[in-house]
Scaffold this motif. Structure first.
Motif, PDB file in Angstrom:
ATOM      1  N   LYS A 111       0.830  -1.212   0.000  1.00 62.15           N
ATOM      2  CA  LYS A 111       0.000   0.000   0.000  1.00 62.15           C
ATOM      3  C   LYS A 111       0.865   1.263   0.000  1.00 62.15           C
ATOM      4  O   LYS A 111       0.444   2.304  -0.491  1.00 62.15           O
ATOM      5  CB  LYS A 111      -0.939  -0.004   1.201  1.00 62.15           C
ATOM      6  CG  LYS A 111      -2.016  -1.079   1.112  1.00 62.15           C
ATOM      7  CD  LYS A 111      -3.032  -0.911   2.215  1.00 62.15           C
ATOM      8  CE  LYS A 111      -4.050  -2.016   2.294  1.00 62.15           C
ATOM      9  NZ  LYS A 111      -4.712  -2.416   1.116  1.00 62.15           N
ATOM     10  N   LYS A 112       2.078   1.177   0.498  1.00 63.82           N
ATOM     11  CA  LYS A 112       2.976   2.338   0.557  1.00 63.82           C
ATOM     12  C   LYS A 112       3.309   2.884  -0.824  1.00 63.82           C
ATOM     13  O   LYS A 112       3.557   4.074  -0.973  1.00 63.82           O
ATOM     14  CB  LYS A 112       4.298   1.965   1.239  1.00 63.82           C
ATOM     15  CG  LYS A 112       4.225   1.817   2.713  1.00 63.82           C
ATOM     16  CD  LYS A 112       5.647   1.559   3.217  1.00 63.82           C
ATOM     17  CE  LYS A 112       5.677   1.155   4.649  1.00 63.82           C
ATOM     18  NZ  LYS A 112       7.049   0.835   5.069  1.00 63.82           N
ATOM     19  N   ILE A 113       3.335   2.023  -1.830  1.00 59.96           N
ATOM     20  CA  ILE A 113       3.752   2.451  -3.169  1.00 59.96           C
ATOM     21  C   ILE A 113       2.846   3.551  -3.714  1.00 59.96           C
ATOM     22  O   ILE A 113       3.288   4.421  -4.447  1.00 59.96           O
ATOM     23  CB  ILE A 113       3.852   1.261  -4.147  1.00 59.96           C
ATOM     24  CG1 ILE A 113       4.749   1.636  -5.331  1.00 59.96           C
ATOM     25  CG2 ILE A 113       2.491   0.804  -4.605  1.00 59.96           C
ATOM     26  CD1 ILE A 113       5.136   0.466  -6.201  1.00 59.96           C
ATOM     27  N   PHE A 114       1.583   3.520  -3.306  1.00 57.73           N
ATOM     28  CA  PHE A 114       0.625   4.495  -3.828  1.00 57.73           C
ATOM     29  C   PHE A 114       0.918   5.918  -3.328  1.00 57.73           C
ATOM     30  O   PHE A 114       0.464   6.884  -3.923  1.00 57.73           O
ATOM     31  CB  PHE A 114      -0.801   4.057  -3.509  1.00 57.73           C
ATOM     32  CG  PHE A 114      -1.140   2.745  -4.176  1.00 57.73           C
ATOM     33  CD1 PHE A 114      -1.421   2.691  -5.529  1.00 57.73           C
ATOM     34  CD2 PHE A 114      -1.126   1.560  -3.453  1.00 57.73           C
ATOM     35  CE1 PHE A 114      -1.704   1.483  -6.155  1.00 57.73           C
ATOM     36  CE2 PHE A 114      -1.403   0.346  -4.067  1.00 57.73           C
ATOM     37  CZ  PHE A 114      -1.691   0.314  -5.419  1.00 57.73           C
ATOM     38  N   ASN A 115       1.697   6.037  -2.254  1.00 53.93           N
ATOM     39  CA  ASN A 115       2.110   7.350  -1.753  1.00 53.93           C
ATOM     40  C   ASN A 115       3.213   7.965  -2.611  1.00 53.93           C
ATOM     41  O   ASN A 115       3.497   9.150  -2.482  1.00 53.93           O
ATOM     42  CB  ASN A 115       2.597   7.251  -0.308  1.00 53.93           C
ATOM     43  CG  ASN A 115       1.503   6.821   0.634  1.00 53.93           C
ATOM     44  OD1 ASN A 115       0.345   7.196   0.472  1.00 53.93           O
ATOM     45  ND2 ASN A 115       1.858   6.020   1.609  1.00 53.93           N
ATOM     46  N   TYR A 116       3.832   7.176  -3.447  1.00 55.14           N
ATOM     47  CA  TYR A 116       4.957   7.634  -4.257  1.00 55.14           C
ATOM     48  C   TYR A 116       4.640   7.654  -5.752  1.00 55.14           C
ATOM     49  O   TYR A 116       5.500   7.936  -6.559  1.00 55.14           O
ATOM     50  CB  TYR A 116       6.182   6.740  -4.018  1.00 55.14           C
ATOM     51  CG  TYR A 116       6.680   6.810  -2.606  1.00 55.14           C
ATOM     52  CD1 TYR A 116       7.639   7.747  -2.244  1.00 55.14           C
ATOM     53  CD2 TYR A 116       6.173   5.974  -1.629  1.00 55.14           C
ATOM     54  CE1 TYR A 116       8.093   7.836  -0.934  1.00 55.14           C
ATOM     55  CE2 TYR A 116       6.613   6.051  -0.323  1.00 55.14           C
ATOM     56  CZ  TYR A 116       7.568   6.980   0.017  1.00 55.14           C
ATOM     57  OH  TYR A 116       8.012   7.063   1.304  1.00 55.14           O
ATOM     58  N   CYS A 117       3.402   7.333  -6.086  1.00 51.39           N
ATOM     59  CA  CYS A 117       3.076   7.266  -7.512  1.00 51.39           C
ATOM     60  C   CYS A 117       2.449   8.571  -7.985  1.00 51.39           C
ATOM     61  O   CYS A 117       1.849   9.305  -7.220  1.00 51.39           O
ATOM     62  CB  CYS A 117       2.167   6.082  -7.810  1.00 51.39           C
ATOM     63  SG  CYS A 117       0.494   6.231  -7.204  1.00 51.39           S
ATOM     64  N   ASP A 118       2.660   8.820  -9.257  1.00 50.38           N
ATOM     65  CA  ASP A 118       2.075   9.996  -9.901  1.00 50.38           C
ATOM     66  C   ASP A 118       0.793   9.644 -10.650  1.00 50.38           C
ATOM     67  O   ASP A 118      -0.021  10.512 -10.927  1.00 50.38           O
ATOM     68  CB  ASP A 118       3.098  10.603 -10.876  1.00 50.38           C
ATOM     69  CG  ASP A 118       4.341  11.083 -10.153  1.00 50.38           C
ATOM     70  OD1 ASP A 118       4.248  12.098  -9.449  1.00 50.38           O
ATOM     71  OD2 ASP A 118       5.389  10.427 -10.264  1.00 50.38           O
ATOM     72  N   LYS A 119       0.651   8.363 -10.968  1.00 49.28           N
ATOM     73  CA  LYS A 119      -0.515   7.911 -11.754  1.00 49.28           C
ATOM     74  C   LYS A 119      -0.698   6.421 -11.487  1.00 49.28           C
ATOM     75  O   LYS A 119       0.281   5.685 -11.319  1.00 49.28           O
ATOM     76  CB  LYS A 119      -0.257   8.159 -13.244  1.00 49.28           C
ATOM     77  CG  LYS A 119      -1.361   7.779 -14.181  1.00 49.28           C
ATOM     78  CD  LYS A 119      -2.360   8.890 -14.325  1.00 49.28           C
ATOM     79  CE  LYS A 119      -3.292   8.619 -15.489  1.00 49.28           C
ATOM     80  NZ  LYS A 119      -4.425   9.520 -15.474  1.00 49.28           N
ATOM     81  N   ILE A 120      -1.949   5.988 -11.463  1.00 54.74           N
ATOM     82  CA  ILE A 120      -2.268   4.565 -11.340  1.00 54.74           C
ATOM     83  C   ILE A 120      -3.063   4.189 -12.578  1.00 54.74           C
ATOM     84  O   ILE A 120      -4.097   4.793 -12.868  1.00 54.74           O
ATOM     85  CB  ILE A 120      -3.094   4.268 -10.075  1.00 54.74           C
ATOM     86  CG1 ILE A 120      -2.376   4.803  -8.829  1.00 54.74           C
ATOM     87  CG2 ILE A 120      -3.352   2.766  -9.946  1.00 54.74           C
ATOM     88  CD1 ILE A 120      -3.250   4.837  -7.592  1.00 54.74           C
ATOM     89  N   ILE A 121      -2.555   3.207 -13.298  1.00 52.27           N
ATOM     90  CA  ILE A 121      -3.190   2.772 -14.541  1.00 52.27           C
ATOM     91  C   ILE A 121      -3.510   1.288 -14.455  1.00 52.27           C
ATOM     92  O   ILE A 121      -2.724   0.498 -13.934  1.00 52.27           O
ATOM     93  CB  ILE A 121      -2.276   3.037 -15.757  1.00 52.27           C
ATOM     94  CG1 ILE A 121      -2.077   4.536 -15.964  1.00 52.27           C
ATOM     95  CG2 ILE A 121      -2.840   2.400 -17.023  1.00 52.27           C
ATOM     96  CD1 ILE A 121      -1.156   4.873 -17.116  1.00 52.27           C
ATOM     97  N   SER A 122      -4.634   0.919 -15.012  1.00 52.16           N
ATOM     98  CA  SER A 122      -5.042  -0.478 -15.099  1.00 52.16           C
ATOM     99  C   SER A 122      -4.850  -0.979 -16.523  1.00 52.16           C
ATOM    100  O   SER A 122      -5.202  -0.284 -17.477  1.00 52.16           O
ATOM    101  CB  SER A 122      -6.523  -0.602 -14.718  1.00 52.16           C
ATOM    102  OG  SER A 122      -6.992  -1.909 -14.961  1.00 52.16           O
ATOM    103  N   LEU A 123      -4.324  -2.176 -16.640  1.00 49.05           N
ATOM    104  CA  LEU A 123      -4.266  -2.820 -17.952  1.00 49.05           C
ATOM    105  C   LEU A 123      -5.607  -3.481 -18.263  1.00 49.05           C
ATOM    106  O   LEU A 123      -5.943  -3.686 -19.414  1.00 49.05           O
ATOM    107  CB  LEU A 123      -3.162  -3.883 -17.979  1.00 49.05           C
ATOM    108  CG  LEU A 123      -1.730  -3.359 -17.944  1.00 49.05           C
ATOM    109  CD1 LEU A 123      -0.749  -4.500 -17.745  1.00 49.05           C
ATOM    110  CD2 LEU A 123      -1.414  -2.604 -19.222  1.00 49.05           C
TER     111      LEU A 123
END
Length: 155
Positions: A111-123
């Motif tokens: 869950k920590k990774i989402f604090n460092y992302c600029d965008k979340i994309i689904s394939l």
């Protein structure tokens, strides 16, 4: 430079053939670096939380100076044309040295990774193996380059 950072090795021969083919085709437009991070241990000996935390620690080395895109089934679903426009904008306006596509291991992302992302994309709403996810994002990067150059992209 664009990097695809994946937790886990790519071992399936048929997928490796596809990955190498797409890297060759994309090479006409840009350089893509594939970074494979070894698995964090035995899934039977670590709790899912511990496993994901180890994965996070190993992948987090790549966050600095990067525009980080987390690949996640709950992310934003884009058409190929929308993805190409997003990708072009991320490369030209982010001001970052790297564009990272981050693909989780067998248990997904911490869950920590989402604090460092600029965008979340689904394939897709489907869940894919890390190997197949690499192949799919490469296909979309190839397609995005074709779209951005106004070249035919439906084969």
């Amino acid at each position: 430079m664009t990097r695809i950072i994946v937790i886990g090795p790519i071992k399936s021969e048929f997928i490796l053939l596809g990955i190498n083919q797409y890297l060759k085709w994309i090479g006409k437009y840009e350089k893509i670096k594939l970074i494979q991070i070894p698995l964090s241990g035995d899934l039977n000996k670590l709790s899912p939380y511990e496993y994901k935390e180890k994965d996070f620690t190993r992948i987090s080395d790549y966050f600095s100076g990067s525009y980080n895109i987390v690949m996640d089934e709950n992310g934003e679903a884009l058409t190929s044309i929308e993805f190409s426009k997003f990708y072009e904008k991320a490369k030209s306006t982010s001001g970052k040295k790297f564009i990272n596509f981050l693909i989780g291991g067998p248990l997904g992302h911490s869950k920590k990774i989402f604090n460092y992302c600029d965008k979340i994309i689904s394939l897709s709403k489907f869940t894919f193996t890390h190997e197949l996810s690499v192949l799919l994002i490469l296909e979309q990067l190839f397609r995005a380059n074709k779209i951005l150059k106004n070249e035919k992209y439906h084969y």
